[in-house]
Design an enzyme around this catalytic site. Sequence first.
Site, PDB file in Angstrom:
ATOM      1  N   ARG A  91       0.835  -1.194   0.000  1.00 19.12           N
ATOM      2  CA  ARG A  91       0.000   0.000   0.000  1.00 19.12           C
ATOM      3  C   ARG A  91       0.877   1.254   0.000  1.00 19.12           C
ATOM      4  NH1 ARG A  91      -1.937   0.928   4.297  1.00 19.12           N
ATOM      5  NH2 ARG A  91      -1.206  -0.819   5.532  1.00 19.12           N
ATOM      6  N   TYR A 231      -1.468  -3.650  -6.760  1.00 17.97           N
ATOM      7  CA  TYR A 231      -1.206  -4.515  -5.609  1.00 17.97           C
ATOM      8  C   TYR A 231      -2.164  -4.323  -4.435  1.00 17.97           C
ATOM      9  CZ  TYR A 231       1.650  -7.620  -2.759  1.00 17.97           C
ATOM     10  OH  TYR A 231       2.104  -8.686  -2.024  1.00 17.97           O
ATOM     11  N   LYS A 240      -9.596  -2.395   1.764  1.00 16.58           N
ATOM     12  CA  LYS A 240      -9.346  -1.240   2.613  1.00 16.58           C
ATOM     13  C   LYS A 240     -10.123  -0.002   2.157  1.00 16.58           C
ATOM     14  CE  LYS A 240      -7.022  -3.678   5.343  1.00 16.58           C
ATOM     15  NZ  LYS A 240      -5.666  -4.059   5.389  1.00 16.58           N
ATOM     16  N   HIS A 260     -10.423  -2.323  11.575  1.00 17.07           N
ATOM     17  CA  HIS A 260      -9.341  -3.187  11.066  1.00 17.07           C
ATOM     18  C   HIS A 260      -9.113  -4.303  12.091  1.00 17.07           C
ATOM     19  CE1 HIS A 260      -4.894  -3.251   9.452  1.00 17.07           C
ATOM     20  NE2 HIS A 260      -5.645  -4.113   8.806  1.00 17.07           N
ATOM     21  N   SER A 282      -1.219  -3.360  10.302  1.00 14.82           N
ATOM     22  CA  SER A 282      -0.850  -4.259   9.216  1.00 14.82           C
ATOM     23  C   SER A 282       0.424  -5.024   9.566  1.00 14.82           C
ATOM     24  CB  SER A 282      -0.638  -3.452   7.936  1.00 14.82           C
ATOM     25  OG  SER A 282      -1.806  -2.712   7.655  1.00 14.82           O
ATOM     26  N   CYS A 284       0.939  -7.185  11.909  1.00 13.75           N
ATOM     27  CA  CYS A 284       1.200  -7.281  13.354  1.00 13.75           C
ATOM     28  C   CYS A 284       0.441  -8.415  14.018  1.00 13.75           C
ATOM     29  CB  CYS A 284       0.893  -5.961  14.031  1.00 13.75           C
ATOM     30  SG  CYS A 284       2.049  -4.669  13.565  1.00 13.75           S
ATOM     31  N   ASP A 307      -9.141  -9.671   9.124  1.00 16.27           N
ATOM     32  CA  ASP A 307      -8.655  -8.327   8.786  1.00 16.27           C
ATOM     33  C   ASP A 307      -9.660  -7.211   9.047  1.00 16.27           C
ATOM     34  OD1 ASP A 307      -6.278  -6.972   7.716  1.00 16.27           O
ATOM     35  OD2 ASP A 307      -7.554  -6.381   6.044  1.00 16.27           O
ATOM     36  N   ARG A 400       2.229 -12.125  -0.253  1.00 14.84           N
ATOM     37  CA  ARG A 400       0.910 -12.488   0.291  1.00 14.84           C
ATOM     38  C   ARG A 400       0.358 -13.766  -0.326  1.00 14.84           C
ATOM     39  NH1 ARG A 400      -1.539  -8.776   4.263  1.00 14.84           N
ATOM     40  NH2 ARG A 400       0.062  -7.167   4.426  1.00 14.84           N
ATOM     41  N   ARG A 431       3.221  -3.571  17.622  1.00 13.26           N
ATOM     42  CA  ARG A 431       4.586  -4.070  17.751  1.00 13.26           C
ATOM     43  C   ARG A 431       5.388  -3.056  18.533  1.00 13.26           C
ATOM     44  NH1 ARG A 431       7.004  -7.748  13.843  1.00 13.26           N
ATOM     45  NH2 ARG A 431       5.210  -8.408  12.630  1.00 13.26           N
ATOM     46  N   GLY A 527       0.728 -19.692  19.000  1.00 10.33           N
ATOM     47  CA  GLY A 527      -0.202 -20.535  19.775  1.00 10.33           C
ATOM     48  C   GLY A 527      -0.201 -20.212  21.259  1.00 10.33           C
TER      49      GLY A 527
HETATM   50  P1  GTP Z   1      -2.237  -7.538   7.578  1.00 12.91           P
HETATM   51  O1  GTP Z   1      -2.775  -8.600   6.712  1.00 12.91           O
HETATM   52  O2  GTP Z   1      -1.168  -6.729   6.941  1.00 12.91           O
HETATM   53  O3  GTP Z   1      -3.306  -6.645   8.148  1.00 12.91           O
HETATM   54  O4  GTP Z   1      -1.425  -8.257   8.788  1.00 12.91           O
HETATM   55  P2  GTP Z   1      -1.869  -9.120  10.052  1.00 12.91           P
HETATM   56  O5  GTP Z   1      -2.166  -8.209  11.193  1.00 12.91           O
HETATM   57  O6  GTP Z   1      -2.904 -10.094   9.687  1.00 12.91           O
HETATM   58  O7  GTP Z   1      -0.499  -9.862  10.436  1.00 12.91           O
HETATM   59  P3  GTP Z   1      -0.096 -11.405  10.335  1.00 12.91           P
HETATM   60  O8  GTP Z   1      -0.902 -12.275  11.261  1.00 12.91           O
HETATM   61  O9  GTP Z   1      -0.075 -11.798   8.923  1.00 12.91           O
HETATM   62  O10 GTP Z   1       1.387 -11.362  10.920  1.00 12.91           O
HETATM   63  C1  GTP Z   1       2.397 -10.604  10.339  1.00 12.91           C
HETATM   64  C2  GTP Z   1       3.736 -11.083  10.770  1.00 12.91           C
HETATM   65  O11 GTP Z   1       3.840 -11.086  12.192  1.00 12.91           O
HETATM   66  C3  GTP Z   1       4.036 -12.497  10.300  1.00 12.91           C
HETATM   67  O12 GTP Z   1       5.333 -12.551   9.812  1.00 12.91           O
HETATM   68  C4  GTP Z   1       3.874 -13.302  11.544  1.00 12.91           C
HETATM   69  O13 GTP Z   1       4.696 -14.441  11.522  1.00 12.91           O
HETATM   70  C5  GTP Z   1       4.273 -12.336  12.663  1.00 12.91           C
HETATM   71  N1  GTP Z   1       3.548 -12.667  13.921  1.00 12.91           N
HETATM   72  C6  GTP Z   1       2.218 -12.898  14.058  1.00 12.91           C
HETATM   73  N2  GTP Z   1       1.891 -13.211  15.327  1.00 12.91           N
HETATM   74  C7  GTP Z   1       3.048 -13.177  16.029  1.00 12.91           C
HETATM   75  C8  GTP Z   1       3.375 -13.404  17.414  1.00 12.91           C
HETATM   76  O14 GTP Z   1       2.533 -13.724  18.247  1.00 12.91           O
HETATM   77  N3  GTP Z   1       4.691 -13.241  17.763  1.00 12.91           N
HETATM   78  C9  GTP Z   1       5.649 -12.895  16.850  1.00 12.91           C
HETATM   79  N4  GTP Z   1       6.897 -12.753  17.268  1.00 12.91           N
HETATM   80  N5  GTP Z   1       5.377 -12.683  15.546  1.00 12.91           N
HETATM   81  C10 GTP Z   1       4.098 -12.811  15.139  1.00 12.91           C
HETATM   82  C1  SPV Z   2      -2.918  -4.404   5.310  1.00  8.60           C
HETATM   83  O1  SPV Z   2      -1.971  -3.761   4.845  1.00  8.60           O
HETATM   84  O2  SPV Z   2      -3.437  -4.127   6.416  1.00  8.60           O
HETATM   85  C2  SPV Z   2      -3.444  -5.571   4.573  1.00  8.60           C
HETATM   86  C3  SPV Z   2      -2.946  -5.811   3.227  1.00  8.60           C
HETATM   87  O3  SPV Z   2      -4.309  -6.272   5.085  1.00  8.60           O
HETATM   88  S1  SPV Z   2      -3.668  -4.776   2.032  1.00  8.60           S
HETATM   89  O4  SPV Z   2      -4.782  -5.488   1.433  1.00  8.60           O
HETATM   90  O5  SPV Z   2      -2.646  -4.491   1.018  1.00  8.60           O
HETATM   91  O6  SPV Z   2      -4.155  -3.579   2.653  1.00  8.60           O
HETATM   92 MN    MN Z   3      -4.831  -5.528   7.190  1.00  7.28          MN
END
Ligand code: GTP
Ligand code: SPV
Ligand code: MN
Length: 619
Positions: A91, A231, A240, A260, A282, A284, A307, A400, A431, A527
């Site tokens: 984005r 993208y 979004k 979100h 995002s 996180c 999401d 992705r 984070r 987990g």
């Molecule tokens: P968007 O789709 O961008 O909105 O992201 P999201 O919030 O769904 O994040 P996602 O669950 O895909 O995690 C993003 C990154 O954070 C990945 O590389 C995960 O492996 C890492 N991650 C997720 N949960 C944890 C956690 O509990 N601990 C750690 N250290 N890393 C994590």
């Molecule tokens: C985010 O960035 O929070 C996503 C991926 O979930 S996107 O669809 O590119 O916004």
């Molecule tokens: Mn997202």
Amino acid sequence: TTETTTATPATATPGAEIPSDGSTTHARLASWVAEVAALTTPDRIHWVTGSDEEWKALTDELVEVGTFTRLNEDLKPNSFHCASDPSDVARVEDRTYICSVEEKDAGPTNNWMAPDEMKAIMTDLYRGSMKGRTLYVIPFVMGHLNADKPMFGVEITDSAYVVASMRVMARIGTKVLKRIEELDADFVPALHSVGAPLEPGQKDVAWPCSDTKYIVQFPEERMIWSYGSGYGGNALLGKKCYSLRIASVMARDEGWLAEHMLILKLTSPEGTVKYIAAAFPSACGKTNLAMLEPTIPGWKVETLGDDIAWMKFGKDGRLYAVNPEFGLFGVAPGTGWDTNPNAMRTIAKGNSVFTNVALTDDGDIWWEGMTEEKPAHLIDWKGRDWTPESTEPSSHPNSRFCTPIEQCPILAPEYDDPQGVPISAILFGGRRKTTIPLVTEARDWVHGTFMGATLSSETTAAATGAVGVVRRDPMAMLPFIGYNAGDYFNHWIKVGKDADAAKLPKIFYVNWFRRDADGGFVWPGFGENSRVLKWVVERLEGTAAAVETPIGHVPTPESLDTDGLDMTEEQLRIALNVDADEWAAEIPQIQEWFDKFGPTLPTTLWTELDGLKARLGVK
Ligand code: GTP
Ligand code: SPV
Ligand code: MN
């Protein structure tokens, strides 16, 4: 030979390469498509049906032109690898605008331009921008087709990749169009062009896009214009742009919340069910938490969304959430059998598009973190040979997987209920290497709103720009609030005030990402986050202990289930620590953040900050 169509979208276009139902009885839709076609001058118009035959034809065509690589049918059936242009990978927040009529309504956190000025610029860009290409019309609905008030949209795009991805991410096609026609419904017009017209005879590239990019929301008109990028959130406009930026404006006007947030169902060993929503910025951890496999015996997580959550009050006064999406657009790196086995099982069923990951020699995909052992040889996301000795990662950090949510083996059956599920707890999280404890419970809704409004997180690769910089990301919505963020905070406060306080979800703030002195994560995450969910549920039920700290209620080390947890006492202490010096350093940052909003910031949030300062003994 390219033949430009006349602007008559109501009939199947001669020369269409993919069969189509070809027409609509919906006058406003027909005239909008005609208008766009006249401006963008595509070679042909294709009304997207959403059928399997259409998917087959589209993906075959994408393979033929080199955009897609078909994966090994035995390993990933009906699935495709795709590599974007290396400049078009995330984005583009600096190119994203809220073009409200008045600048103040975009607020201090959004880019703004007057609607007429933006329309003039973009109309020039769109003029002839689809030359040599197909104009696809994608009727879609965010949320359920059978919702009380279905939330329709129509995306016009010149990208077949977008059509394929939208088919995974949203409910699309003829059945949606029929319903729009039957109801003579309003829809959000969402116009997208990659901005790469083709001259006669000019060979296309695998990933057409433009150096000039605009991602624009017109909130009063409920309209989206996107140009130049192919993208993710820049181009899949139901996600979004509609479900957060436009929907947040609708939600403000109508008294609900577009957030979100993931949605999960948690069942205790005793069989008690709680639904939890969680907002993390995002990349996180939303997808991971939504699909979590608990490490504590007897607890079960099921997925409703990863999401976006739309939350409205039910007749019983509780807040009900639905996931408006139909697919997962998940961060690939870090997703593996150890971290997120349910995502691995979901993609193993096929029917997916993988973008900017690496290709294995046997026609499968791989990315960093999928398996502990790295493959001996890969083709990286830029098409180069890759070995474990390579100095760059094989996959882009924002690569992705795009996969149907119905393939998720732990999908909760309630996913299909247009009424949604009653939310008992809302988690905010980000984070942060320091300062923010593993979990903190807010005292009440206003304090929880304060936590959300001051949420901070280190930036990730999900958006272009620097990575790892701490910024305020209120409710994980910084890039997605479609109006003035000060007004958005007011909306959160008002939602709480108008509700029955006893029925509101309880609010918590979590941080899986705190580091120790060696720089490693102190909390194992994934987990193991089930232990935090358990504490949350026990707090809802009034059975878990907590320490009252200046920032809220934090678990005592004993109140957190640490049975079988591989962590030292010192690590747990760091994870739960509320450090006075770290918080003293945080206060001026919050102050500065609030100052940005001037008079639009709810005074109750200043009061919360004053209270926090007093409890911390900070001047
Ligand atoms: P968007 O789709 O961008 O909105 O992201 P999201 O919030 O769904 O994040 P996602 O669950 O895909 O995690 C993003 C990154 O954070 C990945 O590389 C995960 O492996 C890492 N991650 C997720 N949960 C944890 C956690 O509990 N601990 C750690 N250290 N890393 C994590
Ligand atoms: C985010 O960035 O929070 C996503 C991926 O979930 S996107 O669809 O590119 O916004
Ligand atoms: Mn997202």
